[in-house]
Motif scaffolding. Structure first.
Motif, PDB file in Angstrom:
ATOM      1  N   ALA A   2      26.711  24.925  16.519  1.00  0.00           N
ATOM      2  CA  ALA A   2      28.082  25.278  15.983  1.00  0.00           C
ATOM      3  C   ALA A   2      28.192  23.902  14.937  1.00  0.00           C
ATOM      4  CB  ALA A   2      29.196  25.116  17.013  1.00  0.00           C
ATOM      5  N   PRO A   3      28.964  24.184  13.928  1.00  0.00           N
ATOM      6  CA  PRO A   3      29.207  23.286  12.930  1.00  0.00           C
ATOM      7  C   PRO A   3      30.185  22.381  13.586  1.00  0.00           C
ATOM      8  CG  PRO A   3      30.437  25.367  12.053  1.00  0.00           C
ATOM      9  CD  PRO A   3      29.503  25.685  13.662  1.00  0.00           C
ATOM     10  N   HIS A   4      30.464  21.253  13.089  1.00  0.00           N
ATOM     11  CA  HIS A   4      31.403  20.171  13.641  1.00  0.00           C
ATOM     12  C   HIS A   4      32.878  20.587  13.186  1.00  0.00           C
ATOM     13  CE1 HIS A   4      28.012  17.865  14.722  1.00  0.00           C
ATOM     14  NE2 HIS A   4      27.305  17.938  13.625  1.00  0.00           N
ATOM     15  N   MET A   5      33.749  20.179  13.976  1.00  0.00           N
ATOM     16  CA  MET A   5      35.291  20.492  13.809  1.00  0.00           C
ATOM     17  C   MET A   5      35.685  19.319  12.862  1.00  0.00           C
ATOM     18  SD  MET A   5      36.495  20.833  17.573  1.00  0.00           S
ATOM     19  CE  MET A   5      36.129  22.234  18.221  1.00  0.00           C
ATOM     20  N   GLY A   6      36.818  19.848  11.933  1.00  0.00           N
ATOM     21  CA  GLY A   6      37.461  18.925  11.317  1.00  0.00           C
ATOM     22  C   GLY A   6      38.468  18.037  12.405  1.00  0.00           C
ATOM     23  N   GLN A   7      38.732  16.798  11.867  1.00  0.00           N
ATOM     24  CA  GLN A   7      39.445  15.790  12.717  1.00  0.00           C
ATOM     25  C   GLN A   7      40.844  16.322  13.138  1.00  0.00           C
ATOM     26  OE1 GLN A   7      39.753  11.950  10.564  1.00  0.00           O
ATOM     27  NE2 GLN A   7      37.793  11.979  10.096  1.00  0.00           N
ATOM     28  N   ASP A   8      41.433  16.938  12.527  1.00  0.00           N
ATOM     29  CA  ASP A   8      42.681  17.591  13.250  1.00  0.00           C
ATOM     30  C   ASP A   8      42.598  18.471  14.384  1.00  0.00           C
ATOM     31  OD1 ASP A   8      44.434  16.087  11.456  1.00  0.00           O
ATOM     32  OD2 ASP A   8      44.450  17.684  10.125  1.00  0.00           O
ATOM     33  N   GLU A   9      41.689  19.418  14.137  1.00  0.00           N
ATOM     34  CA  GLU A   9      41.077  20.242  15.111  1.00  0.00           C
ATOM     35  C   GLU A   9      40.507  19.691  16.211  1.00  0.00           C
ATOM     36  OE1 GLU A   9      38.490  24.575  14.683  1.00  0.00           O
ATOM     37  OE2 GLU A   9      38.432  22.958  12.992  1.00  0.00           O
ATOM     38  N   PHE A  10      39.575  18.689  16.215  1.00  0.00           N
ATOM     39  CA  PHE A  10      38.971  17.787  16.925  1.00  0.00           C
ATOM     40  C   PHE A  10      39.885  17.195  18.011  1.00  0.00           C
ATOM     41  CE2 PHE A  10      37.444  13.827  18.431  1.00  0.00           C
ATOM     42  CZ  PHE A  10      36.487  13.974  19.525  1.00  0.00           C
ATOM     43  N   PHE A  11      40.942  16.613  17.282  1.00  0.00           N
ATOM     44  CA  PHE A  11      41.988  15.828  18.148  1.00  0.00           C
ATOM     45  C   PHE A  11      42.947  16.854  19.100  1.00  0.00           C
ATOM     46  CE2 PHE A  11      41.666  12.230  15.023  1.00  0.00           C
ATOM     47  CZ  PHE A  11      41.084  11.512  15.826  1.00  0.00           C
ATOM     48  N   SER A  12      43.310  17.886  18.508  1.00  0.00           N
ATOM     49  CA  SER A  12      43.886  18.771  19.209  1.00  0.00           C
ATOM     50  C   SER A  12      42.980  19.394  20.487  1.00  0.00           C
ATOM     51  CB  SER A  12      44.292  20.073  18.542  1.00  0.00           C
ATOM     52  OG  SER A  12      43.287  20.840  18.012  1.00  0.00           O
ATOM     53  N   ALA A  13      41.907  19.785  20.346  1.00  0.00           N
ATOM     54  CA  ALA A  13      40.842  20.064  21.350  1.00  0.00           C
ATOM     55  C   ALA A  13      40.711  19.005  22.290  1.00  0.00           C
ATOM     56  CB  ALA A  13      39.502  20.555  20.764  1.00  0.00           C
ATOM     57  N   LEU A  14      40.577  17.782  21.820  1.00  0.00           N
ATOM     58  CA  LEU A  14      40.272  16.604  22.882  1.00  0.00           C
ATOM     59  C   LEU A  14      41.552  16.542  23.675  1.00  0.00           C
ATOM     60  CD1 LEU A  14      38.741  14.307  23.861  1.00  0.00           C
ATOM     61  CD2 LEU A  14      39.639  12.705  21.865  1.00  0.00           C
ATOM     62  N   THR A  15      42.842  16.681  23.261  1.00  0.00           N
ATOM     63  CA  THR A  15      43.927  16.340  24.131  1.00  0.00           C
ATOM     64  C   THR A  15      43.888  17.615  25.034  1.00  0.00           C
ATOM     65  OG1 THR A  15      45.098  15.771  21.970  1.00  0.00           O
ATOM     66  CG2 THR A  15      46.480  16.393  23.862  1.00  0.00           C
ATOM     67  N   ASP A  16      43.612  18.859  24.534  1.00  0.00           N
ATOM     68  CA  ASP A  16      43.495  19.901  25.896  1.00  0.00           C
ATOM     69  C   ASP A  16      42.477  19.471  26.690  1.00  0.00           C
ATOM     70  OD1 ASP A  16      45.436  21.526  24.374  1.00  0.00           O
ATOM     71  OD2 ASP A  16      44.016  22.797  23.365  1.00  0.00           O
ATOM     72  N   LEU A  17      41.330  19.208  26.352  1.00  0.00           N
ATOM     73  CA  LEU A  17      40.213  18.709  27.152  1.00  0.00           C
ATOM     74  C   LEU A  17      40.714  17.661  28.390  1.00  0.00           C
ATOM     75  CD1 LEU A  17      37.380  19.452  27.959  1.00  0.00           C
ATOM     76  CD2 LEU A  17      36.584  17.619  26.316  1.00  0.00           C
ATOM     77  N   LEU A  18      41.470  16.542  27.801  1.00  0.00           N
ATOM     78  CA  LEU A  18      41.664  15.540  28.613  1.00  0.00           C
ATOM     79  C   LEU A  18      42.978  16.166  29.589  1.00  0.00           C
ATOM     80  CD1 LEU A  18      41.871  12.708  25.968  1.00  0.00           C
ATOM     81  CD2 LEU A  18      40.371  12.718  27.960  1.00  0.00           C
TER      82      LEU A  18
END
Length: 133
Positions: A2-18
């Motif tokens: 899968a392609p890498h996410m954009g930074q904003d998308e990454f931070f929202s996914a990381l927040t959900d994951l944590l």
């Protein structure tokens, strides 16, 4: 892959994951970073390489040998492993790490400190016995 996410998308996914990991009784999030030497389509003005940031939920999808059903069959965890990643250019590193630290600190609020009292007592007792002998 899968392609890498954009930074904003990454931070929202990381927040959900944590937040999901802190809500579980036991959960882990694995954060890794790696220098990328050859990134197609990435241009940088400095000689520093781009950085690949990854986060996973630690779910290996492998059967736990202790989770054997009454039939004698090993049950498999149905949850899928969550993998997220983003690429950060050297020019954006300072701003990225500032926001990355805020997200990681915010995700650690639900964690509890490990109880290490038992381990210290065993170590002190063992060291005392060897010193006396």
């Amino acid at each position: 892959m899968a392609p890498h996410m954009g930074q904003d998308e990454f931070f929202s996914a990381l927040t959900d994951l944590l937040s999901k990991a802190s809500q579980k009784a036991r959960g882990s999030v694995i954060l890794t970073q790696k220098a990328l030497l050859d990134v197609p389509g990435a241009t940088s003005t400095s000689s520093q390489p781009s950085i690949l940031i990854r986060a996973t939920d630690g779910n290996t999808n492998a059967p736990n040998p202790k989770s054997v059903s009454k039939d004698g069959k090993i049950t498999k965890n149905k949850d899928t492993k969550i993998k997220i990643s983003t690429v950060v250019n050297p020019d954006d590193l300072e701003a990225f790490y500032t926001r990355y630290a805020e997200v990681c600190k915010g995700g650690m609020t639900g964690l509890k400190k490990r109880d290490r009292r038992g381990r210290k007592a065993k170590t002190k007792g063992g060291a005392a016995k060897t010193a006396k002998a």
